[in-house]
Design an enzyme around this catalytic site. Structure first.
Site, PDB file in Angstrom:
ATOM      1  CB  SER A  46      -0.965  -0.042   1.198  1.00 48.26           C
ATOM      2  OG  SER A  46      -1.984   0.912   1.071  1.00 48.26           O
ATOM      3  CG  ASP A 179      -4.200  -1.645   0.524  1.00 44.39           C
ATOM      4  OD1 ASP A 179      -3.232  -2.324   0.880  1.00 44.39           O
ATOM      5  OD2 ASP A 179      -4.336  -0.445   0.829  1.00 44.39           O
TER       6      ASP A 179
END
Length: 323
Positions: A46, A179
């Site tokens: 991320s 993510d």
């Protein structure tokens, strides 16, 4: 291969990635080094993936700090009215569209491909279409013949597609990617597995520096003990992310030994920093304090210099589908 193999692991955490970037920037300034000279592999999830890609693209940490400070307010729009609007939107669809994030990442990485990285990288995402993990990797092993041609900005957009915050990313073969934090928000074990499986490094040669994005001190309400959806809806994600992070750290210590795993993830008051709310002065101050304490201990990493990374596949060498 060198007797030592050093891994830099970078957690997810939204805009709090500013903390991790600032830690690295202070280390570079204090010790007069280039941080990537001392790491053989960088893994990032991320926001940690953005930092990892930035380092791979040749950016210095101070430049990544500037990226967060300048682009953060545009990605996560500020102001009371905007916060209200996005909070209402969040009930029905993703809190933000990814237009501002996409534009910022394109401006940051330009035309650089994953094969252009100056260090081997592993960037976790998750394929919700197939319910399977998905790892973007530089071409550091002969098996890795596909990802090298993917633009860095696409990899960054995929690993930061946090569910409910940003839409799923489908810009790579129409695969539905979200993510990587849903399974590896703390990716240090991803790095260790990569070192063993792809680089053939023995466990006793691996050292890891793991950077978190600050750890909130939370008290878990007694209502959770017998609670249902209503009681758990605000706690479940935090518990899951925290649990997987502790598990990764503990597993790494068991495998490598406590002296070979260093983690910086300071405790902070609950809700002091948020995934999508930039608290620039406070976060930078925290990074300055923590880096000041850690700088003398970085000596265990500074004596090692990683070899130059030469991608096995690139625009010049060509490639084919990953085996």
């Amino acid at each position: 291969m060198s007797e030592i193999f050093q891994i830099l692991s970078l957690d997810g955490g939204g805009i709090k990635g500013l903390f991790s970037a600032a830690i690295l920037a202070h280390l570079e300034e204090d010790l007069e080094i280039n941080i990537i000279d001392h790491f053989d592999l960088i893994v990032g999830t991320s926001t940690g993936g953005i930092i990892a890609l930035g380092l791979g693209a040749g950016m210095r940490p101070i430049e990544i700090v500037e990226f967060y400070v300048k682009k953060g307010p545009k990605i996560f729009t500020s102001g009371l009215l905007n916060r209200i609007k996005h909070s209402v939107r969040h009930f029905f669809k993703t809190k933000y569209d990814n237009t501002s994030l996409k534009n910022a990442l394109k401006e940051c990485f330009g035309n650089k491909l994953l094969a252009d990285s100056k260090r081997p990288l592993v960037i976790p995402t998750y394929n919700i279409g197939e319910d399977d993990i998905y790892l973007f990797k530089t071409p550091h092993n002969e098996r890795l013949r596909r990802d090298w041609k993917i633009p860095m900005w696409k990899v960054a957009l995929a690993t930061t597609a946090a569910p409910t915050y940003f839409p799923t990313f489908t810009g790579v073969d129409n695969i539905r990617l979200v993510d990587g934090g849903v399974w590896a928000n703390n990716p240090m074990m991803v790095g260790i597995v990569e070192a063993i499986s792809m680089f053939k490094v023995p466990l006793n040669a691996i050292l890891v520096l793991s950077l978190g994005t600050t750890n909130e001190i939370k008290g878990r309400p007694k209502a959770l003990d017998h609670g249902g959806i209503l009681q758990w809806k605000n706690e479940a994600i935090n518990v899951i992310l925290r649990g997987q992070s502790i598990a990764a750290f503990t597993q790494a210590q068991h495998l490598l030994g406590k002296d070979n795993v260093v983690r910086i993830d300071p405790k902070v008051p609950d809700r002091l920093f948020r995934l999508d709310k930039l608290s620039t002065k406070e976060l930078l101050a925290k990074a300055a304090h923590e880096s000041r304490k850690f700088s003398p201990d970085f000596k265990k990493f500074i004596s090692h210099f990683s070899p130059e990374f030469k991608p096995l596949y690139s625009k010049n060498k060509g490639g084919s589908n990953e085996l």
